[in-house]
Enzyme design. Structure first.
Site, PDB file in Angstrom:
ATOM      1  N   LYS A 116       9.112  -3.578 -39.473  1.00 17.16           N
ATOM      2  CA  LYS A 116      10.179  -2.704 -39.939  1.00 17.16           C
ATOM      3  C   LYS A 116      10.890  -3.250 -41.180  1.00 17.16           C
ATOM      4  CE  LYS A 116      11.180  -0.418 -35.537  1.00 17.16           C
ATOM      5  NZ  LYS A 116       9.969  -0.840 -34.856  1.00 17.16           N
ATOM      6  N   HIS A 235      17.044   4.969 -25.948  1.00 14.70           N
ATOM      7  CA  HIS A 235      16.166   4.955 -27.122  1.00 14.70           C
ATOM      8  C   HIS A 235      14.777   5.532 -26.850  1.00 14.70           C
ATOM      9  CE1 HIS A 235      19.298   2.642 -29.024  1.00 14.70           C
ATOM     10  NE2 HIS A 235      19.162   1.672 -28.141  1.00 14.70           N
ATOM     11  N   ARG A 297       0.237   6.383 -36.463  1.00 14.04           N
ATOM     12  CA  ARG A 297      -0.615   6.883 -35.381  1.00 14.04           C
ATOM     13  C   ARG A 297      -0.203   8.306 -35.062  1.00 14.04           C
ATOM     14  NH1 ARG A 297       3.253   6.956 -31.497  1.00 14.04           N
ATOM     15  NH2 ARG A 297       4.730   5.237 -31.399  1.00 14.04           N
TER      16      ARG A 297
END
Length: 612
Positions: A116, A235, A297
């Site tokens: 990230k 989340h 993906r």
């Protein structure tokens, strides 16, 4: 076109890929672990290869075995699905080095977007707006804390190699930071083998907006519009929809253009998703939407994009992997109607959403909505994998039509004796803020108990089910009094309940039962028998394992003094951490938990004695 395909995954996504491959005339090869020997995807594929023991790290995460299975069966290509090895650049490279086709982006693209912090730096260079935060190499707790203090609380700690809600913690105060960092890094190490984190400013009215992108080997990149995945619990996405409510054309054009720019910055090929976070305090605005990460993906929620565009994204993946150009140009793609998807999990909302395992003695989701699943009735839900058992997808001409269709489909769901979150999903879909489209990622956390499904069926449903159990044939069991009775005692999920029978009389067979399905919930009603009363709970102060799992942390020792709510043991099951805490102040009298040990449901782990 590829002629034979190995699917390096299991469950719902493996069945989904098989469905499209079969339509294209492609031979399919499944792989399976011990736990999945009789799984639906194994029986649907043309061929299947056993690759190891039940834990994923001994089967679905062993790349060498998967490649060997492809060679053994003569498969030309490998499709990784989502999760497991789908975003593992080294595995993708190994597939290519073995002379096989990888149905996914180039390994370099996966690496570029896999971490990230590096991905955000690349996006900054490409002119894509990113969330304020810290992306530095200094990972010392002191530096991370200083950066969090500088950014200002609340902040979000995120594993740089994370995904799926794993390795992520919200921190509201400086005092909470140290513990949250340790927990986040431990989960990141377990899930991704990488403890590095980044720090982001936590947006207080956040919306999770993502854009489906697709690239081919001929230099073409398009988007297939946005999805809203804001309804989340811890989340984890719960309900997704496309398009995003409240999205005007100018903002859509800006966010989708940024997504295409992001994909082009890494020479992207195949299906990918650019995820953005939006500050929705004043509605969706282009200047308040920032890049978060890219998923290299196919996404779990891809069906809602398929439903509004009329495209089969798995077919697109297979055509692109076969070196064909994208099936459609950007100007040939348009939004038609609205779609919503709900993730049906094997978990019990009444027990803090703990995963539920066992045999699906009853499993019926009806035929009014699209259902993507990897299980069927009589299938076994094991503790080894993600608890999602199905995705229920509804389309409508507008948002309200799609919402009502999805709620109706879930309302009639029958899942037994494994528990599911169907009732919770119905409550979420009917919440006024969701109905109005004024949701954000904190809605579920704020509403809490208001979204919990009913714990008992209505009196009308109980009476109807009880009536079905009372018959006129005087066979074994006990006969009701000759005069009509107005009520009788039954067992509802093992607990006695008095039910009005509207004057019915007859015989109550002792071994029959009936399932009550209402508002997404399923209950079992049985005739009362003294021998059927469930055993009592464990002794006071005994902390029992709520499910099978592995102990990953023991925070106390025998003889320790503990306070109510103090963490005692952390259990890992179905890819999630579950902390067990002290029920009251006292002393650790017995400790049977050993870090790294496997336990079964009901195992006594700790016993607390009250202070004398």
């Amino acid at each position: 076109m590829i002629e034979s395909l190995l699917i390096a995954n299991r469950g719902e996504i493996a069945c989904r890929i098989i469905r499209t491959a079969r339509a294209l005339g492609i031979r399919t090869v499944a792989v399976y672990s011990d736990a999945d020997a009789n799984a639906l995807h194994v029986r649907q594929a043309d061929e299947a290869v056993h690759i190891g023991a039940s834990p994923a790290r001994e089967s679905y995460l062993v790349g060498d075995r998967i490649i060997a299975a492809a060679k053994q069966t003569g498969a030309e290509a490998i499709h990784p699905g989502y999760g497991f090895l789908s975003e593992n650049a080294d595995f993708a490279q190994a597939v290519l080095d073995a002379g096989l086709i990888w149905v996914g982006p180039n390994p370099d693209s996966i690496r570029a977007m896999g971490l990230k912090d590096a991905a955000k730096q690349r996006m900054i260079a490409a002119g894509v707006p990113v969330t304020p935060g810290y992306l530095g190499e200094d990972q010392s707790p002191e530096r991370l804390k200083d950066e969090a203090d500088s950014i200002g609380y609340p902040v979000l700690i995120k594993a740089v190699a994370g995904g799926g809600g794993k390795g992520m913690r919200r921190v509201d105060t400086a005092a909470e930071f140290a513990d949250a960092l340790v927990s986040c890094q431990r989960e990141a190490a377990s899930s991704f083998g990488n403890t590095d984190v980044l720090i982001e400013k936590y947006i207080l009215s956040p919306r999770h907006i993502e854009v489906q992108v697709f690239g081919d080997s001929h230099g073409n990149v398009v988007h297939l519009f946005e999805r809203d995945c804001s309804l989340q619990r811890r989340h984890q996405k719960v309900i997704e929809e496309a398009p995003a409510p409240g999205m005007d054309e100018a903002t859509r054009e800006a966010i989708c253009a940024a997504a295409v720019k992001a994909a082009k910055a890494v020479d992207y090929i195949g299906a990918g998703t650019i995820e953005f976070i939006a500050d929705a305090s004043e509605g969706l605005r282009a200047d308040r939407i920032w890049f978060m990460e890219m998923n290299t993906r196919l996404q779990v929620e891809h069906p809602v994009t398929e439903e509004i565009t009329g495209q089969d994204l798995v077919e697109w993946q297979l055509r692109v992997a076969s070196s064909e150009p994208l099936p459609k140009r950007q100007d040939e793609l348009a939004i038609d109607g609205w779609a919503m998807e709900a993730r049906l999990y094997a978990e019990d909302p009444a027990k803090g959403f703990l995963p539920s395992i066992g045999t699906l003695e009853r499993f019926d989701l009806g035929a009014t909505a699209r259902v993507d699943t990897g299980v069927e009735q009589d299938a076994e839900i094991s503790p080894f994998y993600d608890p999602m058992i199905a995705k229920v997808i509804a389309w409508g001409e507008d948002r309200e039509t799609a919402r009502e269709a999805l709620a109706d489909a879930l309302d009639g769901a029958v899942v037994w004796p494994v528990r599911s979150n169907a009732g919770f999903l119905v409550e979420a879909l009917d919440h006024p803020d969701f109905v109005a489209g004024t949701l954000d990622t904190g809605l579920i956390a704020r509403e809490g108990d208001a979204l919990m499904p009913p714990t008992h069926p209505t009196e009308e449903a109980l009476a109807e089910a009880a009536g079905a159990l009372v018959c006129a044939d005087p066979i074994a069991g006990f006969r009701l009094n000759a005069a009509p009775r107005r009520s009788a005692t039954f067992l509802l999920d093992g607990e006695p309940v008095e039910v009005e029978l509207d004057g019915q009389a007859g015989t109550m067979p002792p071994f029959e039962d009936v399932l009550i399905s209402e508002a997404g919930q399923t209950w079992q009603l049985k005739p009362w028998r003294a021998s059927g009363v469930a055993a009592g709970a464990a002794a006071d102060g005994a902390i029992l394992s709520p499910m099978p799992g592995r102990i990953i942390a023991v925070d106390v020792a025998a003889g320790d003094a503990v306070t109510k709510g103090q963490k005692l043991v952390t259990l890992e099951a179905m890819k999630m951490e579950h902390s067990l805490t002290a029920p009251f102040d006292g002393i650790v009298a017995d400790l049977n938990a050993i870090e790294g040990g496997q336990v079964t449901e009901g195992t006594m782990l700790v016993r607390i004695e009250k202070d004398s």
